[in-house]
Design a protein around this motif. Sequence first.
Motif, PDB file in Angstrom:
ATOM      1  N   ASP A  37      44.141  45.458 -11.413  1.00 47.88           N
ATOM      2  CA  ASP A  37      45.266  44.719 -11.540  1.00 47.88           C
ATOM      3  C   ASP A  37      45.177  43.496 -10.804  1.00 47.88           C
ATOM      4  O   ASP A  37      45.702  42.243 -10.645  1.00 47.88           O
ATOM      5  N   MET A  38      44.826  43.785  -9.448  1.00 48.28           N
ATOM      6  CA  MET A  38      44.638  42.573  -8.470  1.00 48.28           C
ATOM      7  C   MET A  38      43.700  41.362  -8.933  1.00 48.28           C
ATOM      8  O   MET A  38      44.098  40.415  -8.756  1.00 48.28           O
ATOM      9  N   ALA A  39      42.786  41.862  -9.511  1.00 53.03           N
ATOM     10  CA  ALA A  39      41.715  40.936  -9.977  1.00 53.03           C
ATOM     11  C   ALA A  39      42.361  40.055 -11.011  1.00 53.03           C
ATOM     12  O   ALA A  39      42.055  38.844 -10.941  1.00 53.03           O
ATOM     13  N   LEU A  40      43.008  40.596 -11.814  1.00 49.86           N
ATOM     14  CA  LEU A  40      43.762  39.958 -12.775  1.00 49.86           C
ATOM     15  C   LEU A  40      44.881  39.094 -12.325  1.00 49.86           C
ATOM     16  O   LEU A  40      44.787  37.857 -12.684  1.00 49.86           O
ATOM     17  N   ARG A  41      45.364  39.181 -11.309  1.00 48.34           N
ATOM     18  CA  ARG A  41      46.353  38.257 -10.719  1.00 48.34           C
ATOM     19  C   ARG A  41      45.830  37.396  -9.963  1.00 48.34           C
ATOM     20  O   ARG A  41      46.382  36.038 -10.019  1.00 48.34           O
ATOM     21  N   ALA A  76      42.774  34.197  -4.557  1.00 43.90           N
ATOM     22  CA  ALA A  76      43.017  33.052  -5.304  1.00 43.90           C
ATOM     23  C   ALA A  76      42.476  31.808  -4.871  1.00 43.90           C
ATOM     24  O   ALA A  76      41.508  30.987  -5.467  1.00 43.90           O
ATOM     25  N   ILE A  77      42.960  31.444  -3.537  1.00 44.33           N
ATOM     26  CA  ILE A  77      42.578  30.393  -2.899  1.00 44.33           C
ATOM     27  C   ILE A  77      40.910  30.309  -2.723  1.00 44.33           C
ATOM     28  O   ILE A  77      40.319  29.308  -3.069  1.00 44.33           O
ATOM     29  N   ILE A  78      40.322  31.397  -2.182  1.00 44.84           N
ATOM     30  CA  ILE A  78      38.916  31.241  -1.831  1.00 44.84           C
ATOM     31  C   ILE A  78      38.095  31.247  -2.991  1.00 44.84           C
ATOM     32  O   ILE A  78      36.936  30.967  -3.218  1.00 44.84           O
ATOM     33  N   HIS A  79      38.681  32.234  -4.369  1.00 42.63           N
ATOM     34  CA  HIS A  79      37.863  32.088  -5.393  1.00 42.63           C
ATOM     35  C   HIS A  79      37.518  30.681  -5.981  1.00 42.63           C
ATOM     36  O   HIS A  79      36.499  30.704  -6.871  1.00 42.63           O
ATOM     37  N   ILE A  80      38.525  29.799  -5.694  1.00 44.64           N
ATOM     38  CA  ILE A  80      38.090  28.402  -6.517  1.00 44.64           C
ATOM     39  C   ILE A  80      37.692  27.594  -5.204  1.00 44.64           C
ATOM     40  O   ILE A  80      37.480  26.298  -5.404  1.00 44.64           O
TER      41      ILE A  80
END
Length: 595
Positions: A37-41, A76-80
């Motif tokens: 669920d965390m990964a989806l968010r 989310a920030i570091i993934h992009i």
Amino acid sequence: MTGTLADIFQESVSRYPDMPALLGKTKGVYEAVTYQDMALRVRRMARGLLSLGVRKRDRVALLSENRIEWAISDMAIIHIGAVNVAVFPNIPASQVEYILSDSGSNIIIVSDRNQLKKALEIQNRLNDLRIIAMESVPESEYDITSLDSLERLGDTSPSLDTEFESRWKNMQPEDWASIIYTSGTTGDPKGVILTHGNFVFNIEAGKNILHFLPGEVLLSFVPLNHIMGRFADHYLPLSTGSTVAYVENLLRLRMNMEEVQPHYMLLVPRVLEMFHEGIMTTMTKESPLRQQVFRRALSIGRECCKCMENKQTVPVLKSLQWRLADKIVFKKIRSRLGLARLKFFFSGGAPLRRETAEFFGALKIRIMEGYGLSETAPLVAVNPHDLLKFGTVGPAVKGVEVKIAADGEILVRGPNVMPGYYNKPDDTAATIDKEGWLHTGDIGELDGDGYLTITDRKKDLIVLSNGKKVAPQPMENRLAASPYIAHIVVVGDKRSTLAALVVPAFAHLSVWTKARGIDGDPKSTAVLDHPEVQRLYKGEIDRLLPGLADFEKIRRFSLIGEELTVDNGLLTPTLKVRKRSLLERYAHMVEEMYR
């Protein structure tokens, strides 16, 4: 070591999809978010940021207390490929503005209305600042975007999914992950640039020492924008399938400990000292017999710990006595604290008093004290679980080099060292030499086993007018053991003798004065200047600093009738004394002591 923080998180999601990743309070009850669920968010929020046009290396500020949305926002920030500029939630708007302006952040994510108020105040001066609010607020009233709206925005463009996958899969270890601003005890904070590689190296090194297991719970208390919190309460547990639960606030810390029953906790020394003081105060209210049993049990525990520290076998009889003391006394104390499942405390951010470490060791509560800096992401040294040495921060972690310079300064070199300070090339050159050694500014010693002891800050060394050098930090740490002293700052640079500014522990002082018929507010001049109170503090200084050389003795002291807080600018967000601010505010007191 190669790889990125995104690689590590996605691996955990793959291995532990249904395991609880995060625990946060909702309507008074802890609720779980699984890794899946965390990964989806994270994906939905990241797509929302992409829809706003966030590019690689864009800085995104994060102004929030520890909570589920903080963890999701960071990922989310570091993934992009953007850079998280995390800000302490307890600093005023003016300091937030400085950090946003210095870092070039044009997006800020805020938690509640209190943080939103700061952001709105700044937005009036930084016109291109976009505000994203974690909590629901009427968007029509403000020029903001809610987190829900951001996630929905990302859902409207499926093509962003391809961009999201491309961003995190093509990220490199040398890419920036975060800019962390130092506490700034002596001036404006500097932005420490940390790469994915810096963090990943320390995660792998930390796994060999701090053995977090899948499904075990870490209770997160230290702010996640602080480097120690970011490492030990966020990246490390999320790399092992562990569960991170969030403390609501300091006042509910004990209650949350009882609710969560954590296996691990990172705490700053001051909180551990408060627990120590609280346990001792509670014992004074017990019957004389119970107090006697506790003192005997504590003595046995200390003797056993001393044997272990000295690599000696604990005598069989003494070991049996310690086991009995644990069953009769210590187990009940741990249970009352919510620590029945605790494997260890991890302590960092400031030196831990030896007596505090010994006390908890006797209670069979292990404290693994470590040392690090923002500039080292943060891990440099940690006491191993199988051989603690009280009063030290342990040996250097594998892959990190530590040496002591001729003037006693601790130098560090390794893959964990930052590339530099943001927009401050001169400061970077002054901190990292041409051979790659980071000059920490800390003074320390290495023993024969390679264990590191921190003795002081280089810039805090006092040079008396006769040329004698005095390290004030060990003296301040020993004096802080007094139940009547909250904070103390030793002064005397370029003076003939040492003196001290003392902030009383007003609650304990109030009890002491009332018992002696001394009426009045313990913060008042009348009470602080009372001859008996002055004798009390003179006695505490003499008691806790015996056997010093003549030039090391504190000859004068002044009692300050004010609490030190973050709000009044006398404590950093990590609860360290801002010495420069304190000395500026009470310069008249210092001059009076030397008049």
